[in-house]
Design an enzyme around this catalytic site. Sequence first.
Site, PDB file in Angstrom:
ATOM      1  N   ASP A 204       0.869  -1.182   0.000  1.00 32.10           N
ATOM      2  CA  ASP A 204       0.000   0.000   0.000  1.00 32.10           C
ATOM      3  C   ASP A 204       0.899   1.223   0.000  1.00 32.10           C
ATOM      4  O   ASP A 204       2.131   1.102  -0.117  1.00 32.10           O
ATOM      5  CB  ASP A 204      -0.951  -0.026   1.215  1.00 32.10           C
ATOM      6  CG  ASP A 204      -2.282   0.660   0.904  1.00 32.10           C
ATOM      7  OD1 ASP A 204      -2.270   1.836   0.503  1.00 32.10           O
ATOM      8  OD2 ASP A 204      -3.339   0.008   1.056  1.00 32.10           O
ATOM      9  N   HIS A 278      -2.703   3.626  -4.616  1.00 32.68           N
ATOM     10  CA  HIS A 278      -2.153   3.164  -3.330  1.00 32.68           C
ATOM     11  C   HIS A 278      -0.720   2.640  -3.518  1.00 32.68           C
ATOM     12  O   HIS A 278      -0.347   1.623  -2.918  1.00 32.68           O
ATOM     13  CB  HIS A 278      -3.032   2.060  -2.722  1.00 32.68           C
ATOM     14  CG  HIS A 278      -4.287   2.590  -2.070  1.00 32.68           C
ATOM     15  ND1 HIS A 278      -4.292   3.109  -0.800  1.00 32.68           N
ATOM     16  CD2 HIS A 278      -5.564   2.675  -2.521  1.00 32.68           C
ATOM     17  CE1 HIS A 278      -5.529   3.487  -0.490  1.00 32.68           C
ATOM     18  NE2 HIS A 278      -6.317   3.239  -1.521  1.00 32.68           N
ATOM     19  N   GLU A 342      -9.836   3.044  -5.103  1.00 32.20           N
ATOM     20  CA  GLU A 342      -9.504   4.438  -4.774  1.00 32.20           C
ATOM     21  C   GLU A 342      -8.351   4.989  -5.615  1.00 32.20           C
ATOM     22  O   GLU A 342      -7.443   5.645  -5.093  1.00 32.20           O
ATOM     23  CB  GLU A 342      -9.156   4.546  -3.275  1.00 32.20           C
ATOM     24  CG  GLU A 342     -10.307   4.110  -2.387  1.00 32.20           C
ATOM     25  CD  GLU A 342      -9.979   4.128  -0.904  1.00 32.20           C
ATOM     26  OE1 GLU A 342     -10.825   4.577  -0.132  1.00 32.20           O
ATOM     27  OE2 GLU A 342      -8.879   3.668  -0.502  1.00 32.20           O
TER      28      GLU A 342
HETATM   29  C1  ACM Z   1     -10.787  -0.426   0.576  1.00 33.33           C
HETATM   30  O1  ACM Z   1     -11.266  -0.524   1.708  1.00 33.33           O
HETATM   31  N1  ACM Z   1     -10.243   0.719   0.182  1.00 33.33           N
HETATM   32  C2  ACM Z   1     -10.809  -1.531  -0.347  1.00 33.33           C
END
Ligand code: ACM
Length: 544
Positions: A204, A278, A342
Amino acid sequence: MKRTVQKILGIVFGVGLVAAAFAANPNAIIPAPVKAGARDGQFQLTAASRLLTDRELKSEGQLLAARLRLATGFALKIKSAKEKINAGDILLTTNGADASFGAEGYALSVSSNCVVIRAPAPAGIFYGTQSLLQLMPPEIFSAKPVPVMAWTIPCIDISDAPRFVWRGFMLDVSRHFFTKPEVERVLDLMALYKLNTFHWHLVDDQGWRIQIKKYPKLTEVGAWRKAIGFGLASNSATAYDKNGRYGGFYTQRDIRDVVAYAAARHITTVPEIEMPGHSMAALSAYPQFSCTGGPFDPDHDGGVYNGIYNVSDDATYVFLGNILREVAKLFPGEFIHIGGDEVPKETWHASPACQVFMKSQGLKNERELQSYFTGRIEKIVNADGKRIIGWSEIREGGLTPSAALMDWIGGGAESAASGHDVVMAPTKYCYIDHYQSTNHAAEPRAIGGFLPLERVYEFEPLPDKLAPEFDSHVLGGQANLWAEYIPNLRQVEYMMFPRLAALAEVDWSPKAARSWEGFQTRARLNEKRLELLGVNYRPLAKPE
Ligand code: ACM
């Protein structure tokens, strides 16, 4: 397939008997079995008991023997299942098993004379041993021998098989790092409740945790940050190097060890290599694959989330392809999770290279650009004999042909109805990083939200609006533990339990057999087991 197994068991044995069986049996099992019929009498385990196993069930026999030895002090002999069974013995065998139990089902018969666990495959045998342990006095979960204990098991016949094939738990090891032994403890706890899929969120913005031999900077740079971050006290974690940097990573050897440890407990490990967003940790090490060229905050904690891959550049696909090839070799399971949530598409929108590329490919918007990217990654992963799974957003610009979807903010029903496999992990029921109380002052700091135990128990993985002919595309349900505010294992355990036990029952037990009242009774009994295991669970008695 999986529900066919339960249907067969349900028809033959009658699901309606389950609740009654458990009312009569104080040592109840989580997740509740499909069918359990208590009988009079009890079996007693003694130092003279033997474990008889088929040759291919040696591992299951050894794990059971090790657990029994810790608490009883009995060093039970493991012998061939071909030997004659004596009074006091436990037999684990696939011989004569009813194939309709499927790959994970089992029959467990406890008589005053002996215990027999029979299943068509080793996973079922393993689950039978987990049920057996939960039928024993909770002291069986003690880490040291408990003196003057009669190790009795009530006579019972259990026929059991799971409702869903994917019974998952996700641990984020990027925001905070958990060591190999800590991860193995999590796997042990999953196994107790027959969970079978460990989704390892390895990558991440705040940390890259898996050694990639071709790109050493991913961990040299990407696995470390200056401080713990997230406003947390530095002493709430221990994951520091000798220079005081926060972080850590798993070597490929560590990864293989964890995968094997999980496999011995019939848990498949699904690695998540998050992309194309991410990705600050990766791009702080290799900024040439970003849209802007960087620099990226090496602390990965600057709140600037433009760390997104330049998907217009072939070099990016070579880089990610090389990474994914190393990953594919380490994880024998079917799926590689490629993230996809995201994605800060404004960065692509502002990137001249991405805009020119979109026009050249006839892509109308950045959502379609993400689908284009996912499609290329899918081909790379498929070439290694694997399938991709990704978060809800990978369907926004069109779901690629073989992709499975992990629904956290929708799209599960639609994807299943169009023939894609899905795993359900909706935030409302499955985000166990959320608070377990509205009284935040009485809880460890969490990211927000409110997810009480009862709501997890109410979770139904099959979406309401899905037509039954597509049910088989719903692989199961999964609880997710994001770790922004979870700096240590004790807090992991607090967020996991008892909620993960509820999720396990949702994923395993027939819907008709679920009872919130019954679950609470069993969850209270289960607290004694967790206590003996040293688990920092949240007590049911604590007000929500
Ligand atoms: C997530 O909780 N952003 C997959």
